[in-house]
Scaffold this active site. Structure first.
Site, PDB file in Angstrom:
ATOM      1  N   LYS A  53       8.119  -6.441   8.641  1.00 40.21           N
ATOM      2  CA  LYS A  53       7.821  -7.174   8.565  1.00 40.21           C
ATOM      3  C   LYS A  53       8.960  -8.336   8.049  1.00 40.21           C
ATOM      4  O   LYS A  53       8.107  -9.252   6.834  1.00 40.21           O
ATOM      5  CB  LYS A  53       7.425  -6.310   6.728  1.00 40.21           C
ATOM      6  CG  LYS A  53       6.215  -5.504   7.136  1.00 40.21           C
ATOM      7  CD  LYS A  53       5.705  -5.078   5.680  1.00 40.21           C
ATOM      8  CE  LYS A  53       4.663  -3.710   5.970  1.00 40.21           C
ATOM      9  NZ  LYS A  53       3.523  -4.590   6.248  1.00 40.21           N
ATOM     10  N   ARG A 111       0.870  -1.118   0.261  1.00 38.81           N
ATOM     11  CA  ARG A 111      -0.316   0.139  -0.054  1.00 38.81           C
ATOM     12  C   ARG A 111       1.274   2.039   0.162  1.00 38.81           C
ATOM     13  O   ARG A 111       0.450   2.106  -0.472  1.00 38.81           O
ATOM     14  CB  ARG A 111      -0.766  -0.140   1.021  1.00 38.81           C
ATOM     15  CG  ARG A 111      -1.836  -0.802   0.877  1.00 38.81           C
ATOM     16  CD  ARG A 111      -1.795  -2.749   1.054  1.00 38.81           C
ATOM     17  NE  ARG A 111      -1.116  -2.572   2.282  1.00 38.81           N
ATOM     18  CZ  ARG A 111      -0.103  -3.936   2.144  1.00 38.81           C
ATOM     19  NH1 ARG A 111       0.112  -4.532   1.340  1.00 38.81           N
ATOM     20  NH2 ARG A 111       0.008  -4.505   3.609  1.00 38.81           N
ATOM     21  N   CYS A 113       0.428   1.233  12.598  1.00 36.16           N
ATOM     22  CA  CYS A 113       0.841   0.100  11.116  1.00 36.16           C
ATOM     23  C   CYS A 113       0.909  -1.504  12.547  1.00 36.16           C
ATOM     24  O   CYS A 113       1.433  -1.488  13.833  1.00 36.16           O
ATOM     25  CB  CYS A 113       2.450   1.081  11.098  1.00 36.16           C
ATOM     26  SG  CYS A 113       2.604  -0.568  10.142  1.00 36.16           S
ATOM     27  N   THR A 130       3.162   4.205   8.532  1.00 39.89           N
ATOM     28  CA  THR A 130       4.634   4.431   7.277  1.00 39.89           C
ATOM     29  C   THR A 130       3.928   5.739   6.637  1.00 39.89           C
ATOM     30  O   THR A 130       2.919   6.348   7.156  1.00 39.89           O
ATOM     31  CB  THR A 130       3.551   3.319   6.374  1.00 39.89           C
ATOM     32  OG1 THR A 130       2.174   3.768   5.975  1.00 39.89           O
ATOM     33  CG2 THR A 130       3.548   2.281   7.078  1.00 39.89           C
ATOM     34  N   CYS A 183      -4.835  -3.892   8.616  1.00 43.48           N
ATOM     35  CA  CYS A 183      -3.737  -2.828   7.897  1.00 43.48           C
ATOM     36  C   CYS A 183      -4.142  -0.939   7.375  1.00 43.48           C
ATOM     37  O   CYS A 183      -4.679  -1.128   6.957  1.00 43.48           O
ATOM     38  CB  CYS A 183      -3.221  -3.223   6.879  1.00 43.48           C
ATOM     39  SG  CYS A 183      -1.870  -2.172   5.483  1.00 43.48           S
ATOM     40  N   THR A 190      -3.231   1.277   6.288  1.00 42.79           N
ATOM     41  CA  THR A 190      -2.685   1.614   5.106  1.00 42.79           C
ATOM     42  C   THR A 190      -3.429   1.769   3.971  1.00 42.79           C
ATOM     43  O   THR A 190      -3.857   2.517   3.500  1.00 42.79           O
ATOM     44  CB  THR A 190      -0.966   1.758   4.642  1.00 42.79           C
ATOM     45  OG1 THR A 190      -0.442   1.458   5.816  1.00 42.79           O
ATOM     46  CG2 THR A 190      -0.384   2.630   3.616  1.00 42.79           C
TER      47      THR A 190
END
Length: 497
Positions: free
Chosen positions: A391, A271, A422, A349, A305, A307
């Site tokens: 991640k 994203r 996030c 993010t 999520c 984003t």
């Protein structure tokens, strides 16, 4: 919901089991009743044979067996996929497990035995004892007795192994003082009228069921709401979200938890790459994943999520089920929990920040977002996306150092609440409620936990409750925020100060 499909059309599916003649008899009586009715209504009836009967010679049909149960369910599932609103079960033995069937389908299953007892209560209001001529398995399991208890009548049942002993069974029941005779198996339902007058009224079971299917309003029973989860954005965050769904559910046993279906799709394009660069657009992949959840029976959708919420507006406009907006429920929680706070620190993010999803939600509720300085924001991104970031599977070391520095920068701006905006970041703060640095402290709020709590309460049909992390805030876990790696590692290993 009525079983009508279109104007005046009655639509339903009918499961044909081993008792083929029962299905034919119900269909014939429906046709006759419809032809004699004041207003004729077109019928749209699909008949589905149980798949294991007549197709696989190696499988023997046993009433109430696993094969019987699974075969009936497969037929119902086929009707569900065709969009039919209701199902008829003219086989008495299928009612051995009708509750299990109803719990696992969205269709209204029209209960034949319940319809028969409702008819008796209405047609013979003074009847107190009902004599049932049922199959051995139904009598052994006292199925009719349970239905009779709900209708407040006493049931005396006699098992039949064929039509030969029908008259003798009727005389036995009449001798026990029954007020009404109820055929409760295929043999008795097809043969009893041939015996002539018996001294007590006899219910025409298939005629009553046909009338009920034709004219009664069939409503789908209330069922547990099913949560659909767009997974894989990212994979570890999905597991964290599911853990929080379980943690936020008040349950004493497995069955107390909510129904959840997850479509794990890590191939959804990143994203942030699309929002801040020239990465692939994730909108279609997100929409396709949501549609799979919708088609699978989800009643609401969660996307753990932050984003990804920058892309949901055109998606939810094309869905029949709602997406729980992570930003809105989090901003509502902040406004309620911290009514005096108007500046919210944001760790997110670059894509989430660029999209403005949190800024919009916060400003709509009288709050503003406070961001780390650019150099610190770069470290936030490294903590998430770096080669040793969350991640990539890391929760200590370089990623911890970077987030410690970013948190310190927000504390220096006098914020009292920091959003871990996030879904990977809460993995660095397990169970943390506050952070403290040189006498300055701030509450940590995990939007993933807020979203999980909201989804659980929605699925349970109760108002939004405080997330589990906040409920445990009476004994906060305060993490020391230090400047160097060794101290920060200790901090993220839950060392109390």
């Amino acid at each position: 919901m009525n079983t009508s499909s279109g104007m005046g059309r009655r639509a339903l599916g009918m499961v044909r089991g081993a008792a083929r003649l029962a299905t034919v008899e119900v269909l014939r009586k429906m046709h006759d009743a419809n032809a004699n009715a004041r207003t004729f209504q077109p019928l749209d009836i699909a008949v589905e044979r149980i798949s294991d009967i007549g197709r696989r010679a190696s499988i023997s049909y046993v009433a109430g067996s696993a094969q019987h149960k699974l075969g009936v369910f497969d037929a119902i599932r086929d009707f569900e996929q065709r969009g039919l609103p209701a199902v008829a079960l003219p086989c008495f033995e299928s009612h051995l497990f009708i509750d299990e069937l109803q719990q696992n389908t969205t269709l209204a299953i029209v209960d034949m035995i319940a319809a028969l007892f409702a008819h008796i209560r209405q047609r013979y209001p003074l009847a107190r004892r009902v004599g049932v001529l049922g199959s051995p398995v139904l009598c052994e399991r006292r199925v009719f007795e349970r239905y009779g208890a709900r209708a407040r009548v006493e049931v005396v049942s006699v098992p039949l192994k064929g039509a030969d002993g029908l008259r003798e069974a009727c005389e036995t029941l009449i001798g026990q003082g029954v007020d009404v005779l109820l055929p409760g198996c295929t043999d008795s339902a097809l043969s009893l009228r041939r015996l002539g007058a018996l001294g007590v009224p006899v219910v025409d079971s298939y005629s009553v069921y046909a009338q009920h299917l034709l004219f009664a309003e069939q409503r789908r029973p209330a069922r547990q709401i099913r949560l659909g989860v767009v997974g894989g954005v990212g994979p570890a965050a999905t597991v964290d979200f599911m853990h929080k769904v379980v943690r936020n559910t008040p349950a004493a046993r497995d069955q107390d938890h909510i129904k959840v279906m997850v479509e794990q799709n890590p191939q959804i394009p990143d994203r942030t790459d699309h929002l801040t660069g020239d990465g692939a657009d994730p909108t279609l992949a997100l929409y396709a994943t949501c549609k799979k959840l919708e088609d699978g029976g989800a009643d609401l959708i969660a996307i753990p999520c932050n984003t990804a919420h920058a892309f949901i507006e055109p998606i939810e406009a094309r869905l029949r089920v709602p997406i729980i907006n992570m930003m809105n429920v989090t901003a509502d929680y902040l406004r309620t929990t911290f009514p005096a706070v108007d500046r919210i620190g944001l760790l997110a993010t670059d894509g989430t920040i660029a999209s403005g999803v949190y800024r919009t939600a916060l400003e709509a509720r009288g709050m503003s977002q406070v961001l780390p300085p650019p150099a610190m924001q770069a470290r936030v991104m490294n903590a998430i996306y770096g080669t040793r970031g969350v991640k990539a599977g890391f929760t200590a070391g370089e990623c911890a150092d970077d987030i410690v520095a970013a948190v310190d920068s927000l504390l220096s701006q006098q914020v009292e609440v920091i959003l871990l905006a996030c879904t990977e970041l809460p993995l660095l703060f397990p169970q943390a409620a506050t952070v403290t640095r040189k006498g300055r402290s701030a509450h940590l709020v995990d939007p993933t936990d807020v979203l999980a709590s909201c989804c659980v309460e929605f699925a349970r049909g109760t108002p939004l409750a405080t997330p589990a992390s906040a409920r445990h805030e009476a004994s906060p876990v305060e993490y020391a925020v230090h400047a160097n790696r060794n101290e920060s590692n200790a901090a993220f290993n839950a060392e109390l100060i």
